[in-house]
Design a protein around this motif. Sequence first.
Motif, PDB file in Angstrom:
ATOM      1  N   LEU A  67     -17.871  14.083  25.398  1.00 32.20           N
ATOM      2  CA  LEU A  67     -17.962  14.417  23.979  1.00 32.20           C
ATOM      3  C   LEU A  67     -18.771  13.393  23.199  1.00 32.20           C
ATOM      4  N   GLY A  68     -19.714  12.751  23.854  1.00 27.34           N
ATOM      5  CA  GLY A  68     -20.495  11.702  23.220  1.00 27.34           C
ATOM      6  C   GLY A  68     -21.342  12.181  22.061  1.00 27.34           C
ATOM      7  N   HIS A  73     -16.054   9.031  21.230  1.00 24.07           N
ATOM      8  CA  HIS A  73     -15.718   7.663  21.634  1.00 24.07           C
ATOM      9  C   HIS A  73     -15.691   6.734  20.426  1.00 24.07           C
ATOM     10  N   ARG A  74     -16.546   6.988  19.447  1.00 22.18           N
ATOM     11  CA  ARG A  74     -16.561   6.162  18.241  1.00 22.18           C
ATOM     12  C   ARG A  74     -15.323   6.419  17.383  1.00 22.18           C
ATOM     13  N   TRP A  75     -14.886   7.688  17.305  1.00 24.55           N
ATOM     14  CA  TRP A  75     -13.658   8.003  16.577  1.00 24.55           C
ATOM     15  C   TRP A  75     -12.460   7.355  17.285  1.00 24.55           C
ATOM     16  N   TYR A  76     -12.471   7.382  18.607  1.00 26.68           N
ATOM     17  CA  TYR A  76     -11.370   6.810  19.394  1.00 26.68           C
ATOM     18  C   TYR A  76     -11.227   5.311  19.151  1.00 26.68           C
ATOM     19  N   TYR A  77     -12.347   4.614  19.086  1.00 28.13           N
ATOM     20  CA  TYR A  77     -12.310   3.170  18.879  1.00 28.13           C
ATOM     21  C   TYR A  77     -12.165   2.786  17.407  1.00 28.13           C
ATOM     22  N   GLY A  92     -26.860  10.918  18.074  1.00 27.68           N
ATOM     23  CA  GLY A  92     -26.699   9.627  18.744  1.00 27.68           C
ATOM     24  C   GLY A  92     -27.960   8.796  18.694  1.00 27.68           C
ATOM     25  N   GLY A  93     -28.684   8.890  17.567  1.00 30.09           N
ATOM     26  CA  GLY A  93     -29.940   8.143  17.465  1.00 30.09           C
ATOM     27  C   GLY A  93     -30.926   8.598  18.516  1.00 30.09           C
ATOM     28  N   LEU A  94     -30.953   9.944  18.721  1.00 26.35           N
ATOM     29  CA  LEU A  94     -31.797  10.564  19.760  1.00 26.35           C
ATOM     30  C   LEU A  94     -31.503   9.989  21.147  1.00 26.35           C
ATOM     31  N   GLY A  95     -30.253   9.655  21.370  1.00 26.72           N
ATOM     32  CA  GLY A  95     -29.822   9.182  22.685  1.00 26.72           C
ATOM     33  C   GLY A  95     -29.825   7.682  22.839  1.00 26.72           C
ATOM     34  N   VAL A  96     -30.551   6.974  21.991  1.00 30.16           N
ATOM     35  CA  VAL A  96     -30.643   5.522  22.120  1.00 30.16           C
ATOM     36  C   VAL A  96     -29.324   4.869  21.724  1.00 30.16           C
ATOM     37  N   TRP A  98     -26.485   6.225  21.663  1.00 31.45           N
ATOM     38  CA  TRP A  98     -25.473   6.683  22.605  1.00 31.45           C
ATOM     39  C   TRP A  98     -25.435   5.765  23.832  1.00 31.45           C
ATOM     40  N   ILE A  99     -26.608   5.398  24.363  1.00 30.21           N
ATOM     41  CA  ILE A  99     -26.696   4.502  25.521  1.00 30.21           C
ATOM     42  C   ILE A  99     -26.236   3.090  25.140  1.00 30.21           C
ATOM     43  N   ILE A 100     -26.605   2.650  23.939  1.00 28.97           N
ATOM     44  CA  ILE A 100     -26.178   1.322  23.479  1.00 28.97           C
ATOM     45  C   ILE A 100     -24.665   1.254  23.373  1.00 28.97           C
ATOM     46  N   ASP A 101     -24.038   2.345  22.926  1.00 29.19           N
ATOM     47  CA  ASP A 101     -22.578   2.382  22.859  1.00 29.19           C
ATOM     48  C   ASP A 101     -21.953   2.215  24.244  1.00 29.19           C
TER      49      ASP A 101
END
Length: 110
Positions: A67-68, A73-77, A92-96, A98-101
Motif C-alpha cells: 500500500l505504498g 507506511h507513513r500513516w502507520y509511522y 510518492g514523488g514519482l517513486g523517488v 517511496w524508495i527513500i522511505d
Amino acid sequence: MKIKLLLSLFVVFLMCANSYASFPVKRTVSNVSDSEIVSDTNEVLTPIVSSVAEKNLVVGVLLWFFLGGLAAHRWYYGKPVGWNILFILTLGGLGVWWIIDLINMLSGKF
C-alpha cells in the motif's frame, strides 16, 4: 491559470504549516539538580518523559510494498498528515520519495 496558482499556494501553505511539527523533539536532562524534585519524605523523583513505542519494521515494510502508493507506511509511522497527502498526490514523488522511505525504514531513521 488561476486554479493552478491557487492550488500551488494551497500546497505551499500546507507544507509550511506542517513543517514546523515534522521533526521529533527529544528532551535531555543535562543537569540532574535542576530536574530533581525532592518531596517531604526525602525521596528524589525524576520527571517522566513520554516515549513513543517502537513500530514493527516488518509491518512497515509490508505496508510500504503493498500500500505504498497510498502512503500507508507513513500513516502507520505517524508522519504529518500534510506530507502524507502530498505523498499520495505526487505518487510518492514519482517513486523517488517511496524508495527513500524504504531506505530510511531499513536504516532505522524513519
